[in-house]
Motif scaffolding. Sequence first.
Motif, PDB file in Angstrom:
ATOM      1  N   GLY A   1      -5.411  12.288  60.366  1.00  0.00           N
ATOM      2  CA  GLY A   1      -6.106  11.654  59.256  1.00  0.00           C
ATOM      3  C   GLY A   1      -5.142  10.851  58.415  1.00  0.00           C
ATOM      4  O   GLY A   1      -3.963  11.211  58.277  1.00  0.00           O
ATOM      5  N   GLN A   2      -5.621   9.764  57.846  1.00  0.00           N
ATOM      6  CA  GLN A   2      -4.810   8.947  56.950  1.00  0.00           C
ATOM      7  C   GLN A   2      -5.732   8.262  55.953  1.00  0.00           C
ATOM      8  O   GLN A   2      -6.606   7.488  56.348  1.00  0.00           O
ATOM      9  CB  GLN A   2      -4.007   7.897  57.722  1.00  0.00           C
ATOM     10  N   GLY A   3      -5.543   8.578  54.670  1.00  0.00           N
ATOM     11  CA  GLY A   3      -6.372   7.961  53.649  1.00  0.00           C
ATOM     12  C   GLY A   3      -7.831   8.319  53.811  1.00  0.00           C
ATOM     13  O   GLY A   3      -8.211   9.488  53.789  1.00  0.00           O
ATOM     14  N   SER A   4      -8.675   7.312  54.010  1.00  0.00           N
ATOM     15  CA  SER A   4     -10.119   7.526  54.153  1.00  0.00           C
ATOM     16  C   SER A   4     -10.567   7.644  55.599  1.00  0.00           C
ATOM     17  O   SER A   4     -11.769   7.677  55.876  1.00  0.00           O
ATOM     18  CB  SER A   4     -10.884   6.371  53.482  1.00  0.00           C
ATOM     19  N   TRP A   5      -9.621   7.732  56.544  1.00  0.00           N
ATOM     20  CA  TRP A   5      -9.961   7.736  57.962  1.00  0.00           C
ATOM     21  C   TRP A   5      -9.481   9.001  58.662  1.00  0.00           C
ATOM     22  O   TRP A   5      -8.461   9.567  58.290  1.00  0.00           O
ATOM     23  CB  TRP A   5      -9.350   6.519  58.664  1.00  0.00           C
ATOM     24  N   MET A   6     -10.246   9.416  59.686  1.00  0.00           N
ATOM     25  CA  MET A   6      -9.822  10.480  60.594  1.00  0.00           C
ATOM     26  C   MET A   6     -10.033  10.035  62.026  1.00  0.00           C
ATOM     27  O   MET A   6     -10.927   9.229  62.311  1.00  0.00           O
ATOM     28  CB  MET A   6     -10.613  11.774  60.344  1.00  0.00           C
ATOM     29  N   TRP A   7      -9.210  10.591  62.928  1.00  0.00           N
ATOM     30  CA  TRP A   7      -9.308  10.302  64.352  1.00  0.00           C
ATOM     31  C   TRP A   7      -9.495  11.596  65.122  1.00  0.00           C
ATOM     32  O   TRP A   7      -8.854  12.613  64.810  1.00  0.00           O
ATOM     33  CB  TRP A   7      -8.051   9.590  64.853  1.00  0.00           C
TER      34      TRP A   7
END
Length: 427
Positions: free
Chosen positions: A48-54
């Motif tokens: 995850g980074q900031g407002s995103w997840m993978w």
Amino acid sequence: MNLFNLRRHSPSLEEMAAHSAPSKAGNPPSRDCLMPCVERESQVFVRGQGSWMWDSDSRAYLDFTQGSAANSLGHSPAVLVKAMTEQAQSLLNPGAGFLNRGMLNLAQRLCESTGSDQVHLLNTGAEANEGAIKLARKWGQLHRGGAHRIITASRSCHGRSFGAMSASGSATPDNRFEPQLPGFINVPFNDLPALHAAVDAQTVAIMLEPVQSEAGVIPATEHYLKGVERLCRELGILLILDEVQTGMGRCGTLLAEQNYGIRADIITLGKGLGGGVPLAALLARGKACCLEPGELGGTHHGNALMSTAGLAVLDTVLEKGFLQQVRDAGQHLREGLGRLANSYAQGELRGQGLLWGLTLSDNSADAVVKAALYEGLLISAPQPDCLRFTPALCVSKGNIDEMLLRLARAFARVRTAQLQCRRGVAV
């Protein structure tokens, strides 16, 4: 930035559910060893980074849940990673019976910034609310002839631990593991006459959420909370505000009580305080400071690692301009959701800051959540007819616009599926 291909067919809700299953190419670990206590989607998230997840298939998702608002600064914020890395290299947990610098610094900073006199650091919001109940009853033993009853609101949710669940209203799960602990009275929310009628000689405190998140993001009215504060002062009982969901800038101010112009005797914090790690706080003011050694404690309470994380989060939230940014982003989100609600004939929009709930015209919230997941958007549904949005406090307006685009597509997919279902029934 839209990381998904928009030119796809319109699948049924069943196809969307099947699409969400992770690839078996990597042979992910089975979930069979987990107790089925929480309903979880099938994706396995790895970054995850900031407002995103993978997820493990490298699919990207725009996250407007942020761990039920726990990730106040988003996923893996640099300031939090740096603070925890440095602390982990020196001291993790010296033990609850010893002081550490992180504990002292965070306690002092919380007292100074909230106008509190004493702080106890805990692990979760439910624990903090359990501590508030204990603190109120201890105060009742000392100053109100053993009074112990606490008035709470119907549809409230103060946590999943036993005492906190007993204090909660009907927003908690159907299985409440009866019998509940005695000493709690539920009255309708935003109803001052009901509160007045419920108080008696055994009442020690009134415990409320400024915004009932699990009930569908229902804010208290200013008239109501000011009336509750006035009632507590007139009767000499304690006012407890559960700010586990609303505190730490979530409503555009450090504490939601500031939006209402009131002052509680006891405040609980959780979720956003740790920025994604387990950390909560019990704050007491004035006459409510009455606990003695041995009456509240825990193995990990105030440990150095989590305290350092909380200090990094608090310092960030208190930086000049940060809370104004939350208010500006919240206004942008409110306006966008309002336009979307009008376009799709949805219902009422409720909330403050970056905590918003959108009621729907039917009980299709779960279907919208699944459709949004297919579109690479993570949102939650606290009620069958309500969607909830709790993005990172530092969310960009660009990410808000992208969220609105994906949510619009999710609404369209659900509407199409509903029409197809009706046509099938008609045939």
